[in-house]
Structures are given as structure tokens and as C-alpha cells.
Design an enzyme around this catalytic site. Structure first.
Site, PDB file in Angstrom:
ATOM      1  N   ASN A   9      -3.676   8.835  -2.436  1.00 60.87           N
ATOM      2  CA  ASN A   9      -3.452   7.665  -1.476  1.00 60.87           C
ATOM      3  C   ASN A   9      -2.152   7.229  -1.597  1.00 60.87           C
ATOM      4  O   ASN A   9      -1.516   6.771  -2.592  1.00 60.87           O
ATOM      5  CB  ASN A   9      -4.286   6.579  -2.240  1.00 60.87           C
ATOM      6  CG  ASN A   9      -4.144   5.292  -1.372  1.00 60.87           C
ATOM      7  OD1 ASN A   9      -3.426   5.077  -0.422  1.00 60.87           O
ATOM      8  ND2 ASN A   9      -4.392   3.941  -2.217  1.00 60.87           N
ATOM      9  N   TRP A  10      -1.391   7.712  -0.482  1.00 59.59           N
ATOM     10  CA  TRP A  10      -0.130   7.472  -0.514  1.00 59.59           C
ATOM     11  C   TRP A  10       0.360   6.145  -0.055  1.00 59.59           C
ATOM     12  O   TRP A  10       1.598   5.907  -0.036  1.00 59.59           O
ATOM     13  CB  TRP A  10       0.561   8.454   0.761  1.00 59.59           C
ATOM     14  CG  TRP A  10       0.415   9.691   0.692  1.00 59.59           C
ATOM     15  CD1 TRP A  10       0.243  10.458  -0.547  1.00 59.59           C
ATOM     16  CD2 TRP A  10       0.428  10.857   1.416  1.00 59.59           C
ATOM     17  NE1 TRP A  10       0.395  11.625  -0.660  1.00 59.59           N
ATOM     18  CE2 TRP A  10       0.849  12.023   0.664  1.00 59.59           C
ATOM     19  CE3 TRP A  10       0.974  11.099   2.873  1.00 59.59           C
ATOM     20  CZ2 TRP A  10       0.786  13.384   1.246  1.00 59.59           C
ATOM     21  CZ3 TRP A  10       1.147  12.333   3.355  1.00 59.59           C
ATOM     22  CH2 TRP A  10       0.853  13.331   2.453  1.00 59.59           C
ATOM     23  N   LYS A  11      -0.404   5.085   0.212  1.00 59.04           N
ATOM     24  CA  LYS A  11      -0.227   3.838   0.549  1.00 59.04           C
ATOM     25  C   LYS A  11       0.993   3.682   1.590  1.00 59.04           C
ATOM     26  O   LYS A  11       0.873   4.759   2.519  1.00 59.04           O
ATOM     27  CB  LYS A  11       0.243   2.845  -0.819  1.00 59.04           C
ATOM     28  CG  LYS A  11      -0.838   3.380  -1.711  1.00 59.04           C
ATOM     29  CD  LYS A  11      -0.624   2.207  -3.250  1.00 59.04           C
ATOM     30  CE  LYS A  11      -1.600   2.621  -4.091  1.00 59.04           C
ATOM     31  NZ  LYS A  11      -1.790   1.937  -5.371  1.00 59.04           N
ATOM     32  N   HIS A  97      -9.854  -1.339  -1.017  1.00 53.51           N
ATOM     33  CA  HIS A  97      -8.714  -0.987  -2.046  1.00 53.51           C
ATOM     34  C   HIS A  97      -8.626  -2.182  -2.662  1.00 53.51           C
ATOM     35  O   HIS A  97      -8.251  -3.243  -1.837  1.00 53.51           O
ATOM     36  CB  HIS A  97      -7.672  -0.187  -1.438  1.00 53.51           C
ATOM     37  CG  HIS A  97      -6.657   0.275  -2.632  1.00 53.51           C
ATOM     38  ND1 HIS A  97      -5.960  -0.774  -3.242  1.00 53.51           N
ATOM     39  CD2 HIS A  97      -6.547   1.392  -3.172  1.00 53.51           C
ATOM     40  CE1 HIS A  97      -5.045   0.117  -4.163  1.00 53.51           C
ATOM     41  NE2 HIS A  97      -5.527   1.254  -4.066  1.00 53.51           N
ATOM     42  N   GLU A  99      -5.465  -3.488  -3.346  1.00 54.46           N
ATOM     43  CA  GLU A  99      -4.487  -4.257  -2.557  1.00 54.46           C
ATOM     44  C   GLU A  99      -4.899  -4.711  -1.218  1.00 54.46           C
ATOM     45  O   GLU A  99      -4.160  -5.764  -0.763  1.00 54.46           O
ATOM     46  CB  GLU A  99      -3.336  -3.109  -2.261  1.00 54.46           C
ATOM     47  CG  GLU A  99      -2.639  -2.746  -3.666  1.00 54.46           C
ATOM     48  CD  GLU A  99      -2.151  -1.381  -3.662  1.00 54.46           C
ATOM     49  OE1 GLU A  99      -2.069  -0.678  -2.655  1.00 54.46           O
ATOM     50  OE2 GLU A  99      -1.777  -0.804  -4.843  1.00 54.46           O
ATOM     51  N   GLU A 169     -11.248   1.421  -9.569  1.00 61.07           N
ATOM     52  CA  GLU A 169      -9.758   1.409  -9.873  1.00 61.07           C
ATOM     53  C   GLU A 169      -9.443  -0.032 -10.718  1.00 61.07           C
ATOM     54  O   GLU A 169      -9.510  -1.053  -9.961  1.00 61.07           O
ATOM     55  CB  GLU A 169      -8.978   1.285  -8.615  1.00 61.07           C
ATOM     56  CG  GLU A 169      -9.191   2.526  -7.947  1.00 61.07           C
ATOM     57  CD  GLU A 169      -7.954   3.035  -7.041  1.00 61.07           C
ATOM     58  OE1 GLU A 169      -7.483   3.958  -7.062  1.00 61.07           O
ATOM     59  OE2 GLU A 169      -7.671   2.073  -6.139  1.00 61.07           O
ATOM     60  N   GLY A 175      -0.368   1.271 -10.620  1.00 63.33           N
ATOM     61  CA  GLY A 175       0.689   1.077 -10.359  1.00 63.33           C
ATOM     62  C   GLY A 175       1.741   0.415 -11.633  1.00 63.33           C
ATOM     63  O   GLY A 175       2.873   0.047 -11.819  1.00 63.33           O
ATOM     64  N   SER A 215      -2.962   4.794 -12.396  1.00 62.15           N
ATOM     65  CA  SER A 215      -1.919   5.391 -13.190  1.00 62.15           C
ATOM     66  C   SER A 215      -2.327   6.777 -13.600  1.00 62.15           C
ATOM     67  O   SER A 215      -2.177   7.315 -14.817  1.00 62.15           O
ATOM     68  CB  SER A 215      -1.548   4.499 -14.423  1.00 62.15           C
ATOM     69  OG  SER A 215      -0.757   3.447 -13.827  1.00 62.15           O
ATOM     70  N   GLY A 236      -2.323   7.400  -6.822  1.00 59.46           N
ATOM     71  CA  GLY A 236      -1.310   6.774  -6.103  1.00 59.46           C
ATOM     72  C   GLY A 236       0.067   7.452  -6.255  1.00 59.46           C
ATOM     73  O   GLY A 236       0.474   8.395  -5.708  1.00 59.46           O
ATOM     74  N   GLY A 237       0.923   6.949  -7.074  1.00 54.70           N
ATOM     75  CA  GLY A 237       2.126   7.329  -7.190  1.00 54.70           C
ATOM     76  C   GLY A 237       2.402   8.520  -7.628  1.00 54.70           C
ATOM     77  O   GLY A 237       3.244   9.332  -6.734  1.00 54.70           O
TER      78      GLY A 237
END
Ligand code: 13P
Length: 257
Positions: A9-11, A97, A99, A169, A175, A215, A236-237
Site C-alpha cells: 500500500n503505497w498511500k 483503511h 486512514e 491493521e 507507521g 510496521s 505501507g512504508g
């Protein structure tokens, strides 16, 4: 047996050019990514979705939208429909998600409408659930997950639930560098699977893949997916760098690079 699924998930990261460079590196590095024994999905920003879909064509790698609107079209400024995602080359879509829930107000009802719209268009939804730190500390984790799973999947058939993906999640692990321990993930995933079984039957619950997100890194993915009910990861990251994501794919499959 459920095939492990590793999803990036590149956001709101990567331009079209950066997305193309990632795909070239992932597919064309010295080793090239070994796709046996695992499924891969990449969720770029909408603008880079066609380029990623073109870049991975023929490899079996899936491409996901990061959100969708439940209507097919209309006066919804800034929104994208399921049909538009399919036309752009998407095979999957992330729904609900944290977010989106926290920053854009997505409710369980909105998640439910979006999930139904995705399925109707032939997209595989990746439905995200997860408790906040406050909810966990208050002992509410199971109740929150039950409400989000039942609310988000309300009215779906057992067959539909068997084909979709749920992502656990925990909000406090996203994050933050603070991963759920393998035992914490295992416990939450087992709870989600038993909720699915109660609501949709054992067969649907058995086929549905439940990913862990929060994470995830090359160094912890193997331990997480070793849990009985953890069927992969939503990253993610650590998915933004092709080498790091490649290592996560290898670890998620249970092998080392
Ligand atoms: P991080 O891997 O950056 O914690 O993000 C997790 C996530 O939200 C994936 O959807």
C-alpha cells in the site's frame, strides 16, 4: 491451504515515473522477483495505477486501488468508481483503511457499500479493520473487530466472503514502528476468523485470507505469517523500496532471499 498474499500500500507516495521505476526494479533486478508460492498486489495512487498495471502485465501481480466510491458515476468530486478502477487495470481495491476511516470519515456502512460495489465490478476487496490504542487498552479489541467485520461485510454471501481479503491493521501499529507481536496478531486474526465463521460459515472463514498490517518489515514478516491465521501482509512504508518489498515477499512465503 491459503496462498500467502503480500500487498504493497503505497498511500500518497510515488509519481508515475517513480512507480514505473519500482516495477522495473522489482521485476528486473538481478534475481527478479520469484512469484512462486505467493501472490503479490501493489496499490499505487490512482494516477500511477495504469502505469503499474501495464508494467506488471502477464506476471500475475495484482493491482489495487486504495479506495473507491460505491456509486458507478455522479457528482462526487474527487471520487473514483469501481468500474473506473477496473478500466484502469485494477484487480483489487483497499476498502476502509484506518486512514480513510479516521481522516475521511468512512463508516462501517460506507465500507459495506464500497465492498459491495467492488465485488459487483469484479474487484477483490481488501477490507481493513483494526482497533485504536485506546480501544485495545480498554479491552475492546474483540468487540471493535467484530463490529467492523460484521458491519463491513453485512449482506454478503458466504461465497463472496470466501474470495475477499480482510486486513487486520491495529491503528497503533501503523507507521509507528511498533509492530503487533506475533502472539497479538495471532490472537486478533483468530478472533476475526471466528467472527467470519459465525457470520458466514466455516468454509467461507477458511478460504478468506486475513492479512496483517502495521510496521511490517523484512525482519518481522516471517514470524507474523508463521501464525496459523495470518495469511500475508499489507505493507505501507517498507513496500516503497523494491528491495525491501522483495524481501518481504520472500519472507511472507517462508523463504529467505
Ligand atoms: P506501515 O507498514 O507503514 O506501518 O503501514 C501499514 C499500513 O497502513 C498498510 O496499509
Amino acid at each position: 491451504m491459503r496462498t500467502p498474499l503480500l500487498a504493497a500500500n503505497w498511500k500518497m507516495y510515488k509519481t508515475v515515473g517513480e512507480a514505473e521505476a519500482f516495477v522495473s526494479a522489482l521485476l528486473g533486478g538481478t534475481e527478479g522477483v520469484d512469484l512462486a508460492g505467493a501472490e503479490i498486489v501493489i496499490a499505487p495512487p490512482f494516477t500511477a495505477l495504469p502505469a503499474v498495471a501495464t508494467g506488471v502485465r502477464g506476471t500475475g501481480i495484482g493491482v489495487a486501488g486504495q479506495d473507491l466510491h460505491w456509486e458507478a458515476e455522479g457528482a462526487f468530486t474527487g471520487a473514483i468508481s469501481a468500474g473506473m478502477l477496473v478500466e484502469a487495470g485494477a484487480t483489487h481495491v483497499i476498502v476502509g483503511h484506518s486512514e480513510r476511516r479516521r481522516l475521511f470519515g468512512d463508516t462501517d456502512d460506507a465500507v459495506n457499500r464500497k465492498t459491495k460495489a467492488a465485488l459487483a465490478a469484479g474487484l477483490i476487496p481488501i477490507v481493513c479493520v483494526g482497533e485504536t490504542l485506546e480501544e485495545r487498552d480498554g479491552g475492546e479489541m474483540p468487540a471493535v473487530l467484530t463490529r467492523q467485520v460484521r458491519g463491513g461485510l453485512n449482506g454478503l454471501s458466504a461465497e463472496q466472503v470466501g474470495t475477499l481479503v480482510v486486513a487486520y491493521e491495529p491503528v497503533w501499529a501503523i507507521g509507528t514502528g511498533r509492530t503487533a507481536s506475533a502472539a497479538q496478531a495471532g490472537e486478533a486474526h483468530a478472533h476475526i476468523r471466528s467472527t467470519l465463521s459465525d457470520a458466514f460459515g466455516a468454509d467461507a472463514a477458511d478460504s478468506c485470507r486475513i492479512l496483517y498490517g502495521g510496521s511490517v518489515k523484512p525482519g518481522n514478516v516471517k514470524e507474523l505469517v508463521a501464525q496459523a491465521d495470518v495469511d500475508g501482509a499489507l505493507v505501507g512504508g517498507a513496500s516503497l523500496d523494491p528491495n525491501s518489498f522483495h524481501q518481504i515477499v520472500a519472507g511472507g512465503r517462508g523463504t529467505e532471499l
